[in-house]
Write an enzyme that holds these catalytic residues in place. Structure first.
Site, mmCIF file in Angstrom:
data_model
loop_
_atom_site.group_PDB
_atom_site.id
_atom_site.type_symbol
_atom_site.label_atom_id
_atom_site.label_comp_id
_atom_site.label_asym_id
_atom_site.label_seq_id
_atom_site.Cartn_x
_atom_site.Cartn_y
_atom_site.Cartn_z
ATOM 1 C CG HIS A 200 1.765 7.502 1.171
ATOM 2 N ND1 HIS A 200 1.728 8.686 0.509
ATOM 3 C CD2 HIS A 200 2.030 7.805 2.465
ATOM 4 C CE1 HIS A 200 1.968 9.673 1.362
ATOM 5 N NE2 HIS A 200 2.150 9.161 2.556
HETATM 6 C C1 UD1 Z 1 5.574 7.785 6.330
HETATM 7 C C2 UD1 Z 1 5.066 8.978 7.144
HETATM 8 C C3 UD1 Z 1 4.203 9.860 6.252
HETATM 9 C C4 UD1 Z 1 4.909 10.240 4.968
HETATM 10 C C5 UD1 Z 1 5.364 8.959 4.283
HETATM 11 C C6 UD1 Z 1 6.075 9.216 2.978
HETATM 12 C C7 UD1 Z 1 4.660 8.441 9.513
HETATM 13 C C8 UD1 Z 1 3.612 8.244 10.548
HETATM 14 N N1 UD1 Z 1 4.213 8.548 8.257
HETATM 15 O O1 UD1 Z 1 4.455 7.003 5.975
HETATM 16 O O2 UD1 Z 1 3.894 11.044 6.966
HETATM 17 O O3 UD1 Z 1 4.012 10.936 4.130
HETATM 18 O O4 UD1 Z 1 6.236 8.269 5.173
HETATM 19 O O5 UD1 Z 1 6.260 8.021 2.274
HETATM 20 O O6 UD1 Z 1 5.821 8.494 9.846
HETATM 21 N N2 UD1 Z 1 7.759 0.181 3.482
HETATM 22 C C9 UD1 Z 1 8.612 -0.520 2.654
HETATM 23 N N3 UD1 Z 1 9.845 0.024 2.388
HETATM 24 C C10 UD1 Z 1 10.255 1.202 2.905
HETATM 25 C C11 UD1 Z 1 9.382 1.897 3.771
HETATM 26 C C12 UD1 Z 1 8.132 1.375 4.035
HETATM 27 O O7 UD1 Z 1 8.285 -1.586 2.154
HETATM 28 O O8 UD1 Z 1 11.385 1.636 2.617
HETATM 29 C C13 UD1 Z 1 6.404 -0.365 3.727
HETATM 30 C C14 UD1 Z 1 6.321 -1.238 4.949
HETATM 31 O O9 UD1 Z 1 5.406 -2.242 4.689
HETATM 32 C C15 UD1 Z 1 5.747 -0.302 5.994
HETATM 33 C C16 UD1 Z 1 4.837 0.596 5.152
HETATM 34 O O10 UD1 Z 1 5.511 0.731 3.903
HETATM 35 O O11 UD1 Z 1 5.084 -0.975 7.003
HETATM 36 C C17 UD1 Z 1 4.608 1.958 5.752
HETATM 37 O O12 UD1 Z 1 5.848 2.608 6.039
HETATM 38 P P1 UD1 Z 1 5.957 3.643 7.259
HETATM 39 O O13 UD1 Z 1 7.320 4.191 7.325
HETATM 40 O O14 UD1 Z 1 5.409 3.033 8.496
HETATM 41 O O15 UD1 Z 1 4.937 4.789 6.866
HETATM 42 P P2 UD1 Z 1 4.635 5.512 5.475
HETATM 43 O O16 UD1 Z 1 3.294 5.062 5.034
HETATM 44 O O17 UD1 Z 1 5.745 5.391 4.487
#
Ligand code: UD1
Length: 351
Positions: A200
């Protein structure tokens, strides 16, 4: 004593579970604020349901966004939650944007701040998690470190009198869940030996070359690989026209925590860029291959149970290596860290 936990992303819900139970056992008032960083059922609610965590008292529903926008939205909403609940401690977890937002809000409102999983370092300033954890450790009144190595990092940055070694709460929850699921039958879409993979991190998902190479390497493995796909991985693969359903890969949605633990326990190996999963694999004594150039969990590498992949083109060769030497080393504690966290919060409560 009233403690307010700030969580928002999947790994934080895992850490919250043993803490919430230890707070209840100690009769401590515990308020849970969910920032809403993760909002899909599989990324959020399923953890509360499966790990018996009380529903959050507040949900700030910030959702996704750029780092600045997401952190800023949380920060604005957090002030209100802290004003309303007036806790004795704010407890933040790990290294996500939710951690940093909870930190800044607490510090600016002069509320004592404790950081769980303090002192971890990747020394890679490209990672948002590295900024988040360094800033949080330096702002916190109490740094709760999971390992001796984390204590040494804190000491090297001049943080000694505010640091306490408590052990790793992920060991607590993992051991409890392992014992609960050990006799559960495997319910997976593969026969025979298989591996479990997750990906991820932006460094792996957001470049078509990097992602394409990793997926080709996984597809070429001789053993089936269950790829538990984070929403970002699915979105980026679709954007770049890379099929996740190729060769020996079976793509699946992320699993609830108990099913993940059961799947890893039954697997021949783990391939991941997650922090937590590297350690979970080690604790379950399953070999791990980590698609990153460094790790915060250096003990897993030193003990031979984890290998870092510096060039994604060698991933398949790195995965296919001899089994590690058995070890009874326990760098991540004894499974009773959460109770110590609550004791230390009680002892160190600023008066
Ligand atoms: C976040 C944490 C990371 C952790 C990870 C676990 C930060 C900087 N990073 O990264 O340290 O290892 O969580 O998963 O805080 N999205 C969805 N549904 C959700 C959540 C996210 O579709 O419920 C998608 C969205 O497109 C979003 C992308 O995933 O833009 C990234 O989500 P985000 O919360 O920004 O960061 P993670 O990559 O999940």
């Amino acid at each position: 004593m009233k403690i307010l936990s700030v969580v928002g992303a999947r790994p934080q819900f895992v850490k919250l579970a043993p803490i919430a139970h230890a707070m209840a056992d100690a009769g401590v008032e515990h308020v849970i604020v969910h920032t809403g960083q993760h909002y899909d059922h599989a990324m959020s609610d399923s953890f509360f349901e499966e790990l018996g965590i009380p529903a959050p008292d507040e949900n700030l529903t910030v959702g996704s966004g750029t780092h600045g926008r997401q952190t800023g939205a949380m920060l604005a909403a957090m002030d209100e939650a802290l004003e309303k609940h007036q806790p004795d401690w704010v407890l933040v977890y790990g290294d996500t944007n939710s951690t940093l937002a909870g930190t800044l809000s607490a510090v600016k409102m002069h509320i004592p701040l404790a950081h769980l999983e303090a002192g971890l370092r990747s020394f890679n300033r490209r990672m948002p998690e590295e900024h988040n954890r360094v800033l949080t450790d330096h702002a916190a009144d109490l740094c709760l470190a999971p390992t001796q190595v984390a204590m040494e990092h804190l000491a090297a940055e001049g943080i000694t009198d505010r640091a306490v070694l408590v052990g790793d709460v992920m060991t607590d929850v993992l051991y409890q869940v392992r014992d609960r699921v050990a006799s559960m039958p495997l319910d997976l879409p593969v026969e025979g030996a298989y591996r479990v993979a997750t990906l991820h991190r932006a460094d792996n998902t957001d470049s078509p070359e990097q992602l394409g190479t990793i997926i080709s390497e996984l597809a070429a493995l001789p053993t089936p690989t269950l790829l538990l796909a984070h929403p970002r991985l699915r979105a980026k693969a679709a954007e770049f026209g890379i099929s996740l359903d190729q060769g020996s890969i079976t793509p699946m949605d992320p699993l609830p925590y108990p099913q993940l633990v059961r799947a890893v326990m039954g697997s021949a190996g783990v391939i991941t860029d997650s922090g937590g999963l590297q350690k979970e694999a080690f604790l379950l004594r399953v070999p791990c291959t980590t698609v990153r150039t460094e790790t915060e969990w250096v003990e897993t590498v030193r003990l031979g149970w984890n290998r870092l992949v510096t060039d994604p083109a060698t991933l398949a060769a790195d995965v296919d290596r001899p089994a590690p030497e058995p070890t009874d080393a326990a760098p991540y504690g004894d499974g009773h860290a959460a109770a110590r966290v609550v004791e230390v919060l009680q002892e160190k409560l600023p008066r």
